[in-house]
Enzyme design. Sequence first.
Site, PDB file in Angstrom:
ATOM      1  N   GLU A  73       0.864  -1.185   0.000  1.00  0.00           N
ATOM      2  CA  GLU A  73       0.000   0.000   0.000  1.00  0.00           C
ATOM      3  C   GLU A  73       0.894   1.225   0.000  1.00  0.00           C
ATOM      4  O   GLU A  73       1.998   1.187   0.529  1.00  0.00           O
ATOM      5  CB  GLU A  73      -0.836   0.055   1.283  1.00  0.00           C
TER       6      GLU A  73
ATOM      7  N   LYS B 161       2.357   4.527   1.376  1.00  0.00           N
ATOM      8  CA  LYS B 161       2.484   5.045   2.740  1.00  0.00           C
ATOM      9  C   LYS B 161       2.191   6.538   2.677  1.00  0.00           C
ATOM     10  O   LYS B 161       3.025   7.342   2.273  1.00  0.00           O
ATOM     11  CB  LYS B 161       3.896   4.781   3.277  1.00  0.00           C
TER      12      LYS B 161
ATOM     13  N   ASP C 212       1.513  10.253   3.799  1.00  0.00           N
ATOM     14  CA  ASP C 212       2.149  11.045   4.842  1.00  0.00           C
ATOM     15  C   ASP C 212       1.110  11.862   5.603  1.00  0.00           C
ATOM     16  O   ASP C 212       0.767  12.972   5.233  1.00  0.00           O
ATOM     17  CB  ASP C 212       3.204  11.955   4.213  1.00  0.00           C
TER      18      ASP C 212
ATOM     19  N   TYR D 113      -8.102   7.684   4.954  1.00  0.00           N
ATOM     20  CA  TYR D 113      -7.960   6.420   4.227  1.00  0.00           C
ATOM     21  C   TYR D 113      -7.770   5.310   5.256  1.00  0.00           C
ATOM     22  O   TYR D 113      -6.876   5.397   6.096  1.00  0.00           O
ATOM     23  CB  TYR D 113      -6.726   6.463   3.326  1.00  0.00           C
TER      24      TYR D 113
ATOM     25  N   LYS E 137      10.891   3.197   2.851  1.00  0.00           N
ATOM     26  CA  LYS E 137      10.865   4.668   2.839  1.00  0.00           C
ATOM     27  C   LYS E 137      11.579   5.208   1.612  1.00  0.00           C
ATOM     28  O   LYS E 137      12.703   4.807   1.317  1.00  0.00           O
ATOM     29  CB  LYS E 137      11.583   5.202   4.086  1.00  0.00           C
TER      30      LYS E 137
ATOM     31  N   CYS F  78      12.895  50.054   0.940  1.00  0.00           N
ATOM     32  CA  CYS F  78      12.420  49.094  -0.050  1.00  0.00           C
ATOM     33  C   CYS F  78      13.463  48.940  -1.156  1.00  0.00           C
ATOM     34  O   CYS F  78      13.918  49.941  -1.721  1.00  0.00           O
ATOM     35  CB  CYS F  78      11.096  49.566  -0.631  1.00  0.00           C
TER      36      CYS F  78
ATOM     37  N   CYS G 213      11.786  50.669  -4.520  1.00  0.00           N
ATOM     38  CA  CYS G 213      11.452  52.089  -4.662  1.00  0.00           C
ATOM     39  C   CYS G 213      12.184  52.970  -3.660  1.00  0.00           C
ATOM     40  O   CYS G 213      12.091  54.188  -3.723  1.00  0.00           O
ATOM     41  CB  CYS G 213       9.947  52.290  -4.524  1.00  0.00           C
TER      42      CYS G 213
ATOM     43  N   CYS H 146       6.929  47.458   2.692  1.00  0.00           N
ATOM     44  CA  CYS H 146       7.202  48.752   2.092  1.00  0.00           C
ATOM     45  C   CYS H 146       5.887  49.502   2.154  1.00  0.00           C
ATOM     46  O   CYS H 146       4.860  48.999   1.705  1.00  0.00           O
ATOM     47  CB  CYS H 146       7.621  48.560   0.629  1.00  0.00           C
TER      48      CYS H 146
ATOM     49  N   CYS I 274       4.906  52.206  -4.884  1.00  0.00           N
ATOM     50  CA  CYS I 274       6.065  51.357  -5.184  1.00  0.00           C
ATOM     51  C   CYS I 274       5.785  50.523  -6.438  1.00  0.00           C
ATOM     52  O   CYS I 274       4.740  49.873  -6.545  1.00  0.00           O
ATOM     53  CB  CYS I 274       6.347  50.449  -3.988  1.00  0.00           C
TER      54      CYS I 274
HETATM   55  S1  IVH Z   1       0.182   0.173   8.991  1.00  0.00           S
HETATM   56  C1  IVH Z   1       1.381  -1.836  12.885  1.00  0.00           C
HETATM   57  N1  IVH Z   1      -0.456   1.132   6.616  1.00  0.00           N
HETATM   58  O1  IVH Z   1       2.981   4.994   8.652  1.00  0.00           O
HETATM   59  C2  IVH Z   1       1.064  -1.211  11.599  1.00  0.00           C
HETATM   60  N2  IVH Z   1       0.620   2.573   8.166  1.00  0.00           N
HETATM   61  O2  IVH Z   1       5.536   4.067   9.903  1.00  0.00           O
HETATM   62  C3  IVH Z   1       1.178   0.268  11.574  1.00  0.00           C
HETATM   63  N3  IVH Z   1       0.984   4.853   7.370  1.00  0.00           N
HETATM   64  O3  IVH Z   1       1.992   5.037  12.019  1.00  0.00           O
HETATM   65  C4  IVH Z   1       0.643   1.024  10.460  1.00  0.00           C
HETATM   66  N4  IVH Z   1       0.083   4.567   5.383  1.00  0.00           N
HETATM   67  O4  IVH Z   1       0.779   6.615  10.365  1.00  0.00           O
HETATM   68  C5  IVH Z   1       0.096   1.385   7.823  1.00  0.00           C
HETATM   69  N5  IVH Z   1      -1.082   1.867   4.498  1.00  0.00           N
HETATM   70  C6  IVH Z   1      -0.523   2.122   5.691  1.00  0.00           C
HETATM   71  C7  IVH Z   1       0.009   3.381   6.033  1.00  0.00           C
HETATM   72  C8  IVH Z   1       0.569   3.580   7.283  1.00  0.00           C
HETATM   73  C9  IVH Z   1       0.688   5.433   6.198  1.00  0.00           C
HETATM   74  C10 IVH Z   1       1.689   5.517   8.498  1.00  0.00           C
HETATM   75  C11 IVH Z   1       0.998   5.337   9.834  1.00  0.00           C
HETATM   76  C12 IVH Z   1       1.989   4.589  10.694  1.00  0.00           C
HETATM   77  C13 IVH Z   1       3.295   4.882  10.020  1.00  0.00           C
HETATM   78  C14 IVH Z   1       4.246   3.715  10.257  1.00  0.00           C
END
Ligand code: IVH
Length: 662
Positions: free
Chosen positions: A112, A114, A116, A220, A310, A402, A405, A420, A425
């Site tokens: 999936e 990840k 942010d 999500y 990551k 400024c 001007c 300014c 200006c």
């Molecule tokens: S699973 C024990 N699935 O990433 C399992 N985390 O580094 C923990 N995150 O704290 C989380 N997308 O905030 C999971 N598809 C996803 C995710 C996800 C983002 C974040 C989440 C977690 C952190 C872990």
Amino acid sequence: MDDSARQIEKLRDELRRHEHLYYVLDRPEISDAEYDALMRRLQELEAAHPELLTPDSPTQRVGGKPREGFVKVAHSSSMLSLDNALNEGELREFDRRVRDLLNGARYRYVTELKMDGLSMAAHYRDGRLLQAVTRGDGAVGEDVTENARTIRSLPLRVKTKLAAFEVRGETVMNRRAFERLNAEREERGLSRFANPRNAAAGSLRVLEPQITASRRLDYYTYFLLVEGRPALASHWATLDELARLGFKVNQRRKLCGGIDEVVAFCAEWEAKRDELPYEIDGVVVKVDSIEQQQRLGFTAKAPRWAIAYKYPARQAITTVESIEVQVGRTGALTPVAHLKPVDVGGVTVSRATLHNEDEIERLGLEIGDAVVIERSGDVIPKVVRVHELGSYRKKFRMPAQCPVCGGKVVREEGEAASRCINTNCSARLKESILHFAARGVMNIDGMGEALVDQLVDRGMVESVADIYDLTIEKLMTLERMGSKSATNVLVNIGNSKKNPLPRVLNALGIRFVGERTAVFLAEAFGSLEAIAKAGLEELQQAEEVGPKVAESIFQFFREPRNQELIGRLREAGLQFNYPVVKRKAGPLKGLTFVLTGTLPHLSREEARKLIEAAGGKVSGSVSKKTNYVVAGEEAGSKLTKAQELGIKVVNEVEFLDLIKVG
Ligand code: IVH
């Protein structure tokens, strides 16, 4: 059940279905106006029958009152974080550990994106959202239920036989919402959020739910738990089940037969991450079978059955060679770092904004220092921190004059920005014109930096109003301006006069009055004259206008220069009225059009303007939401699609008829 109760339930179901289509599936079937109308009907009925009001009604997302603080809540089972894999080698090493621990049994992975954001748990009882809790330290989080209720992709009600369950997932802010929020904050003199994640966290943890509601967060899901344990036997099936229940689940996921497929998924999305509407910082890889997950178990802080791959942060180290000061339309001075050019994830970066003096102070930055810069999505690169002090350092000082001007620079008490204060200006004038003409404001295409620089530098434009006095002869004296482009610019200037009052208000560049406030002001007062005449208290009657904003509007209209500007814009024929009745009566109000092919007389742009002027909307693609397709010669796939979906297709004559008939 009596009639009203039945009607209310039916409306609620209908609204829930459309909320799901719009916010979860991104596949609306009705227009916003139709949705609003349904919502209004429900609100009216509920107001007439307060005894029938329930907290899971779609009208009750933003009902909560401001709170004193957040109550701490223990999680049903720990919300752990994940171990990281920083490269392919570490990912394969994770796979070897999994294989060894599973003693040669077959296994699959789910990958999936990840996202942010920040994780949050949502608890349901008897199909109703009961409580939402932030991750906190993993063991104990904070009750943010009232705020979470305003997230439209989080259902307030779910159809299921389960008496009690919990979902876990990620609260995120997409890039557009993030950019919009920061632009609004800057306009209000507030500091920017560093990234969408901080913005999401900040928005979920505010005390007034109204604020969360205005931030457009998304949620999500990825876990479904009953009594703190996975509800189903496979993670992949869980994601499907969550989607079936009406939760938002990221569709960009994959069930992988082995680590090679996982590696390929990670590489695919690393290459495409800028195309996504939200920020991701990697890929989460989980063993699919819950029984195998249990066999693998946990270390002290993370599961052994999952890992976060990551992506490298798009950061680089480079030197600040100088700091230039730019002047914006409100006169605000923005320091911009000029950097030794450096490649950041495939893009050469040579400038980064430093926002204001306080930010430079916070960073402890001086000219000559080596800094870490970061590029995220389409956001302007920023300086994250000082990496190493330069051997020759020079402190930055905000100039007292400024840089454009020579006018006096003032930093007011409690403000981050120095300004300014010379209203003449040229830098301010240029920025004011660019703002006035910008897309989404007065939409004067062709009135870009190159043209505005020349117009101002040659003294042809000394006030925004002067652009309405430009002639073809005047324009053709400019460099790179042939008769064709001059004509285009003039036509666009002429067309800009049709922009409705909220656009004009936004275009004036009154401090704290952006797109949103402009609409509220126009709606509350109906005309520019009424706004200009209004006193401080009266101004605050408009939605979202507090004392500070009211003061700024009030002062703006008392300034003789502005009065003169407005007089001239009125003479030029701009729209100063906003008759509510007329808007409602727009013959195409609530209707969505798609244009395709070449029309015999109207250009695409002209047709679009006609539709919008009549209150309709133009969309780029045909969907069930489309009411009419206007087709000309050589209409292609849009026409076919319209025919498939049974959407009404009209030619130019029929289209013009529609507008006339009203
Ligand atoms: S699973 C024990 N699935 O990433 C399992 N985390 O580094 C923990 N995150 O704290 C989380 N997308 O905030 C999971 N598809 C996803 C995710 C996800 C983002 C974040 C989440 C977690 C952190 C872990």
